[in-house]
Enzyme design. Structure first.
Site, PDB file in Angstrom:
ATOM      1  CG  ASP A  67      65.874   7.477  10.507  1.00 38.98           C
ATOM      2  OD1 ASP A  67      65.498   8.506  11.086  1.00 38.98           O
ATOM      3  OD2 ASP A  67      66.178   7.440   9.296  1.00 38.98           O
ATOM      4  CE  LYS A 119      62.813  10.594   7.834  1.00 34.09           C
ATOM      5  NZ  LYS A 119      63.674  11.769   7.956  1.00 34.09           N
ATOM      6  N   GLY A 148      70.605   7.542   3.528  1.00 36.05           N
ATOM      7  CA  GLY A 148      70.574   6.158   3.076  1.00 36.05           C
ATOM      8  C   GLY A 148      71.821   5.717   2.336  1.00 36.05           C
ATOM      9  NE  ARG A 174      84.975  21.141   5.937  1.00 35.29           N
ATOM     10  CZ  ARG A 174      85.815  21.635   6.840  1.00 35.29           C
ATOM     11  NH1 ARG A 174      85.786  22.925   7.147  1.00 35.29           N
ATOM     12  NH2 ARG A 174      86.682  20.849   7.453  1.00 35.29           N
ATOM     13  N   GLY A 223      73.984  10.233   6.138  1.00 36.71           N
ATOM     14  CA  GLY A 223      75.246   9.567   5.817  1.00 36.71           C
ATOM     15  C   GLY A 223      76.130   9.265   7.004  1.00 36.71           C
ATOM     16  N   GLY A 255      70.253   7.712  10.490  1.00 40.46           N
ATOM     17  CA  GLY A 255      69.141   7.025   9.855  1.00 40.46           C
ATOM     18  C   GLY A 255      69.448   5.561   9.706  1.00 40.46           C
ATOM     19  CB  SER A 256      70.301   3.623   6.698  1.00 42.47           C
ATOM     20  OG  SER A 256      69.397   4.453   6.006  1.00 42.47           O
TER      21      SER A 256
END
Lengths: 303, 197
Positions: free
Chosen positions: A33, A90, A162, A174, A223, A244-245
């Site tokens: 990101d 996005k 996030g 999983r 995550g 991402g973050s």
């Protein structure tokens, strides 16, 4: 607007093979990101195989609240000019006009993303109508196959964007891979019922059972904050990782980005994982998903 | 026969699958020591900048260069860029072994990616199903390089220079093993020459 079909040289554009093919080229890589051209350069220099252009990383979308929408085309343009690797952007779930705008701009992949505020609570975008390929999120096999039926050429497990907490990414990877292993042992009678129960087209359930994997490339997302997180997702059987973050909310983005790229390539080599995990500075602070109110979770968006 | 597939990033599993279907042992190459005892090497498609950086950081550039100088090596898409001597203004690490001039992302962005049936005389009369994904093109070849295929507009998309092979498209994605068989024949030819020395 670009349409699928023959171009002026008699070549077929926008076919399933062409759309899925770019995702195959991204495998074993990290998609990062980025919110500015400077970020995009840092990501490219670190070895990202693509970047996701957006106005705010998910951690900031969470913090700011309000409606999260497609980014300003000007900002996406700036990122497309800054790097030579593929640029993704996005669109809101169901917002096919945002997707038309992104396609007209020439972005390389559209993420129909739960990270933005959904524009339609019943329908996703009919992705078959587009030349540009789409990636969509999923929490389980049924969700993945419904998105593929709608034309998604790539899937990512959702995780919980996030947060910097990998637990949901693990849960979803999983779930998908466990279900694929289970349908591999089913006979045809059972597959019919299973397809009905997970609300997925029978033909796609059968194809997945035969292949022993999703018919399209599947990355992990939501995550991932450390090289170990990235390698964990690879060892759980995904084809690559979205971060991402986790990078630009950390203390030393350039160093962490490079370390995560190397961890994805050498995901099964613990000696290299030791090396790349050292001295990365502060990781993003993170939010513990287990203590999070249900209403704050975004993985439930898109169905 | 044992063929290595550079597995830093990209579509390496797809090449391995075709090789195994042809009865060949496929080995993933991520570190210099993985190059030992191989008869040939495939450099797959992927992001050429990513592959280049990882090759430099893990000390693979020179070992790869030495290997490809001596043994049959095939580059597809990003791999073609990696083999080329001249990739224009881009400053990214390459092996620089094939005397070809290359333009990266020559067709534009992903919406311009395409598939087409390609005439490849070396593979017979049946056209080859070719998938071009943000593909490069060979803008010119030096003496010693054989052009294997051109698009209808004349642009070069496959070439061979001795034991080096380059394709701008992806034979590993379209289910037609003829290019992989062609590469195996190149390896056999080199090995026959070695044993007859």
């Amino acid at each position: 607007m670009a349409t699928n079909g023959l171009n002026q040289n008699g070549q077929q554009t926008g076919t399933e093979a062409v759309k899925r093919g770019l995702a195959q080229m991204l495998k074993g890589g990290v998609i990062m990101d980025v919110v500015t051209p400077e970020h995009a350069k840092i990501a490219e220099d670190a070895g990202a195989c693509a970047v996701m252009a957006l106005e705010r990383v998910p951690a900031d979308i969470r913090a700011t609240g309000g409606v999260a929408r497609m980014s300003d085309p000007d900002m996406i343009d700036g990122i497309m000019k800054a790097v030579s690797i593929p640029v993704m952007a996005k669109a809101r779930i169901g917002h096919f006009v945002e997707a038309q705008i992104l396609q007209a701009m020439g972005v390389d992949y559209i993420d129909e993303s739960e990270v933005l505020t959904p524009a339609d609570e019943e329908h996703h975008i009919n992705k078959h109508k587009f030349t540009v390929p789409f990636v969509c999120g999923c929490r389980n096999l049924g969700e993945a196959l419904r998105r593929i039926a709608e034309g998604a050429a790539m899937i990512r497990t959702k995780g919980e964007a996030g947060t910097g907490d990998v637990v949901e990414a693990v849960r979803h990877a999983r779930a998908v891979n466990g279900e694929i292993r289970r349908i591999g042992a089913m006979d045809e009678d059972e597959l019919f019922t299973y397809a009905k129960n997970i609300q997925a087209p029978y033909a796609l359930v059968k194809e997945t059972a035969e292949l022993g994997r999703l018919p399209v490339v599947n990355f992990a997302a939501g995550g991932v904050a450390t090289p170990a997180d990235a390698a964990l997702m690879m060892q759980l059987g995904v084809d690559g990782v979205f971060v991402g973050s986790g990078i630009f909310k950390s203390g030393d983005p350039a160093k962490r980005a490079k370390a995560i790229v190397e961890a994805v390539t050498h995901y099964d080599n613990p000696d290299i994982l030791v090396k790349v995990s050292r001295n990365l500075g502060e990781a993003m602070v993170g939010i513990n998903v287990s203590g999070m109110p249900e209403g704050d979770k975004i993985a439930g968006r898109g169905w | 026969m044992k063929i290595g597939v550079l597995a830093l990033q990209g579509a390496f599993l797809e090449h391995e699958k075709v090789l195994r279907s042809l009865g060949v042992t496929a080995v993933e190459v991520r570190l210099p020591e993985h190059l030992h005892d191989l008869d040939g090497l495939i450099i797959p498609g992927g992001e050429s900048t990513t592959i280049g950086k990882l090759a430099v950081d893990y000390g693979l550039l020179e070992p790869l260069r030495q290997f490809a100088t001596a043994y049959p090596t095939w580059g597809t898409c990003a791999g073609l860029i990696f083999l080329a001597k001249d990739i224009g203004i881009d400053r990214q690490p390459v092996l620089g072994l094939m005397d070809i001039h290359v333009n990266r992302n020559a067709f534009g962005r992903q919406v311009d990616s395409f598939e087409v049936d390609l005439a490849v005389p070396a593979l017979g009369d049946v056209p080859f199903p070719a998938l071009f994904i943000r593909a490069p093109v060979i803008t010119a070849v030096e003496p010693g390089v054989t052009v294997l295929s051109r698009l209808a507009d004349g642009r070069i998309v496959a070439a061979q220079q001795g034991h080096l092979l380059a394709t701008a498209f992806h034979p590993e994605l379209t289910g037609d093993p003829r290019f992989h068989r062609y590469f195996l024949k190149m390896i056999e030819k080199v090995e026959n020459l070695r044993t007859s020395d």
